[in-house]
Design an enzyme around this catalytic site. Structure first.
Site, mmCIF file in Angstrom:
data_model
loop_
_atom_site.group_PDB
_atom_site.id
_atom_site.type_symbol
_atom_site.label_atom_id
_atom_site.label_comp_id
_atom_site.label_asym_id
_atom_site.label_seq_id
_atom_site.Cartn_x
_atom_site.Cartn_y
_atom_site.Cartn_z
ATOM 1 N N TYR A 98 -41.646 13.359 -17.548
ATOM 2 C CA TYR A 98 -40.197 13.370 -17.773
ATOM 3 C C TYR A 98 -39.486 12.132 -17.225
ATOM 4 C CZ TYR A 98 -40.185 17.992 -19.862
ATOM 5 O OH TYR A 98 -40.378 19.049 -20.719
ATOM 6 N N GLU A 140 -42.154 25.539 -18.772
ATOM 7 C CA GLU A 140 -43.506 25.103 -19.117
ATOM 8 C C GLU A 140 -44.512 25.488 -18.053
ATOM 9 O OE1 GLU A 140 -41.394 21.575 -21.659
ATOM 10 O OE2 GLU A 140 -42.590 21.009 -19.906
#
Length: 393
Positions: A98, A140
């Site tokens: 990310y 996730e």
């Protein structure tokens, strides 16, 4: 949640960012792959990059998330996040990636918008990004923890390859090692990763079409996509005995065996989640009320015709309706309506849940008809094969 400091900035700049996000995302991907070309090997789809659908999906998800934060303070768009999280985990996206996305996405925003990106604007949109990223990371991690193993990819051997309608093939796989397999749910998908002739690995998600609860077999049915890379390889080059990689099962379009009546409306190869759900209902001895609606250009294209008809016949409270654009070439015993699917005149079950899968224009049309027929939008669920361009719109 979005801070009081950032909300007015996001609200003021959302029209500008929204109008430019379609130009920003190609810059982002160019920067990302220039810095990290390895991401095109086994993670990002080259064909989706080439046709622009991945860029549209990313743009749509960011705009939808920011819009929700502005219009619904104190909440997150859970459905949007869940859909993205399931796709991410099927590809093995992890928390450490990310910051890489953040670096190149914000560099692309500055490159496109220039001086319009003041320190205040950058700070506000940074907050939006990390709110979205942190929410996705949490989801996730939870999805990974639900699996029967800690591997992203495991090897599976092709045991059977059979034609299933025009340009469609059903593939059956067995585990190629001792890794524990996760029990799937009807409507879920797996990612398939294959090594192409140029040595680059490419991925594609395919819905499990049969025997979904088995841990000793994975079954998928695919229609060849001439503009893609994975399905042509599988249809033309993959042979019985070959080993490829499959992910664990993911997907939030899950059809249970009990509950309110359901209507499953599909078109073309979108019948795969319907077929797996029907097979699972039969295996469970379900008495759930089920109305199956399916549309094809012509009957010969119907990939899972016999599986679906057998399942409907075995269910005590199920019926099926078929629409064909080409009635002249249908089988003599087939009952079908000419033209495109239309819900007008159908008696939809009271309190029905509607599940949609098929081409995007088809799903949009049926969703609108269903709402006109009295089915609440919250009771309508859909699955998009590939990048979610419905969200992007």
């Amino acid at each position: 949640m979005l801070s009081n400091k950032s909300r007015p900035v996001i609200e003021a700049t959302l029209p500008l960012i929204g109008s430019r996000i379609g130009e920003i995302t190609p810059i982002f991907y160019n920067r990302l792959f220039t810095a990290h070309p390895e991401l095109l090997d086994g993670l990002f789809s080259r064909s989706n990059q080439k046709n622009g659908t991945q860029q549209q999906a990313l743009a749509g998800s960011i705009a939808a998330f920011a819009t929700h934060l502005v219009n619904n303070p104190g909440t997150l768009p859970e459905a949007v996040l869940a859909r993205i999280a399931h796709k991410h985990t099927s590809l093995g996206i992890v928390e450490e990636q990310y910051p890489i996305v953040y670096e190149h996405l914000f560099a692309a925003i500055v490159e496109d918008l220039g001086d319009a990106v003041t320190a205040e604007v950058a700070e506000a949109w940074t907050e939006v990004y990390w709110l979205m990223a942190d929410a996705l990371v949490k989801l996730e991690k939870g999805l990974y923890a639900q699996q029967a193993n800690d591997k992203i990819w495991t090897p599976w051997t092709l045991t059977s390859k059979e034609e299933a309608g025009t340009d469609s093939v059903t593939f059956r796989f067995a585990p190629a090692d001792e890794t524990p397999a996760t029990v799937a749910a009807p409507g879920q998908f797996v990612s398939v990763r294959v090594k192409l002739t140029d040595g680059v690995r490419q991925c594609r998600q395919y819905t499990l079409s049969d025997n979904v609860t088995s841990t000793t077999e994975r079954v998928i049915t695919t229609k060849i996509d001439s503009g893609g890379e994975v399905s042509p390889f599988m249809h033309q080059s993959l042979q019985v005995g070959d080993v490829i990689e499959l992910s664990n099962p993911y997907g939030d379009l899950v059809i249970d065996t009990v509950g309110a009546p359901i209507v499953i409306a599909t078109a073309g190869i979108g019948c795969t989640p319907s077929a797996s759900a029907l097979a699972n209902l039969v295996a469970a001895g379900s008495e759930r009320e089920v109305l199956v609606l399916h549309a094809e250009q012509q009957e010969a294209n119907w990939a899972l015709k016999y599986q679906m008809l057998e399942s409907v016949a075995a269910l005590p409270n199920a019926e099926i309706r078929l629409w064909l654009e080409d009635l002249e070439n249908k089988d003599a015993g087939t009952e079908a309506t000419a033209g495109f699917m239309n819900l007008a005149g159908l008696e939809l079950p009271v309190d029905a849940k509607l599940y949609l899968c098929g081409p995007l224009p088809f799903m949009r049309a049926i969703r609108s008809q269903a709402i006109d027929a009295g089915i609440p939008a919250t009771s309508i669920h859909y699955e998009v094969f590939g990048p979610d361009l419905w969200l992007a719109a």
